[in-house]
Design a protein around this motif. Structure first.
Motif, short mmCIF file in Angstrom:
data_model
loop_
_atom_site.label_atom_id
_atom_site.label_comp_id
_atom_site.label_asym_id
_atom_site.label_seq_id
_atom_site.Cartn_x
_atom_site.Cartn_y
_atom_site.Cartn_z
N ALA A 3 0.84 -1.20 0.00
CA ALA A 3 0.00 0.00 0.00
C ALA A 3 0.87 1.24 0.00
CB ALA A 3 -0.92 0.01 1.21
N ASP A 5 0.99 4.99 1.16
CA ASP A 5 0.38 5.80 2.20
C ASP A 5 0.43 7.25 1.76
OD1 ASP A 5 -0.81 6.14 4.73
OD2 ASP A 5 1.12 6.61 5.63
N THR A 67 -10.70 8.38 5.58
CA THR A 67 -9.62 7.62 4.93
C THR A 67 -10.23 6.72 3.87
OG1 THR A 67 -8.29 7.66 6.95
CG2 THR A 67 -7.73 5.98 5.32
N GLN A 69 -9.31 3.85 0.47
CA GLN A 69 -8.31 2.92 -0.07
C GLN A 69 -8.83 2.31 -1.36
OE1 GLN A 69 -5.83 0.53 2.64
NE2 GLN A 69 -6.70 -1.25 1.62
N GLN A 71 -7.23 0.61 -5.55
CA GLN A 71 -6.11 0.28 -6.44
C GLN A 71 -5.38 1.57 -6.82
OE1 GLN A 71 -4.69 -2.57 -7.82
NE2 GLN A 71 -3.31 -1.22 -8.93
N ALA A 72 -4.06 1.55 -6.76
CA ALA A 72 -3.26 2.72 -7.13
C ALA A 72 -3.21 2.85 -8.65
CB ALA A 72 -1.86 2.61 -6.55
N LEU A 80 -2.16 -0.91 -3.58
CA LEU A 80 -3.23 -0.04 -3.13
C LEU A 80 -2.68 1.32 -2.70
CD1 LEU A 80 -5.20 -2.58 -0.90
CD2 LEU A 80 -5.60 -2.01 -3.30
N VAL A 81 -3.53 2.31 -2.74
CA VAL A 81 -3.20 3.60 -2.15
C VAL A 81 -4.19 3.81 -1.01
CG1 VAL A 81 -4.59 4.95 -3.78
CG2 VAL A 81 -2.76 6.05 -2.53
N ARG A 82 -3.64 4.17 0.14
CA ARG A 82 -4.43 4.49 1.33
C ARG A 82 -4.29 5.99 1.52
NH1 ARG A 82 -2.97 4.88 6.86
NH2 ARG A 82 -4.76 4.61 8.22
N MET A 83 -5.41 6.71 1.40
CA MET A 83 -5.38 8.16 1.41
C MET A 83 -6.13 8.70 2.61
SD MET A 83 -5.99 10.55 -1.90
CE MET A 83 -7.76 10.42 -1.99
N VAL A 117 -9.00 6.02 -6.24
CA VAL A 117 -9.20 6.39 -4.83
C VAL A 117 -9.88 7.76 -4.75
CG1 VAL A 117 -6.94 7.48 -4.38
CG2 VAL A 117 -8.18 6.32 -2.53
#
Length: 132
Positions: A3, A5, A67, A69, A71-72, A80-83, A117
């Motif tokens: 992931a 971040d 927050t 999350q 697929q990036a 994944l991207v967690r934003m 995202v």
């Protein structure tokens, strides 16, 4: 599964959200970026927004929103991207700087122009009546 971040700024005006596109990219993203070692979310957000849009954020106005999350965009499947998203009041008007080629105010109909995202953020804001 890995992931990315990211800390991001949700800035709304007249039912639209501020989004930026980096040079060479085909999608818009909420402004923000990755934390440097030892940085808090607020420090990261303030640094990234100053670098990308040449505008400061009022420290006393930074507030956690949500927050997301997904697929990036542009990465291998499973990355994944967690934003982590924050609201904040700017000090001045944004100007494209650093790697940012352009910025725009995007409405809900522009969701297809954003990353996956960010699309989740568009849905979330639209459901709350904040994005038209």
């Amino acid at each position: 599964m890995s992931a990315i971040d990211k800390v991001a700024w949700i800035h709304l005006r007249d039912g639209k959200v501020l989004s930026a596109r980096s040079r060479g990219k085909d999608r818009f993203y909420l402004p923000g970026g990755k934390r440097e070692p030892g940085e808090s979310d607020a420090q990261c957000l303030t640094r990234e927004i100053r670098e990308e849009l040449a505008v400061g954020l009022r420290a006393d106005s930074i507030a956690y929103l949500a927050t997301f999350q997904a697929q990036a965009h542009g990465h291998a499947d499973g990355v994944l991207v967690r934003m982590i998203c924050y609201a904040a009041e700017p000090e001045g008007e944004p100007t494209a700087a650093a790697e940012i080629e352009e910025w725009q105010w995007l409405g809900y109909a522009d969701k297809h122009r954003a990353s996956a995202v960010d699309g989740l953020v568009f849905d979330w804001l639209h459901a709350r009546g904040a994005l038209t």
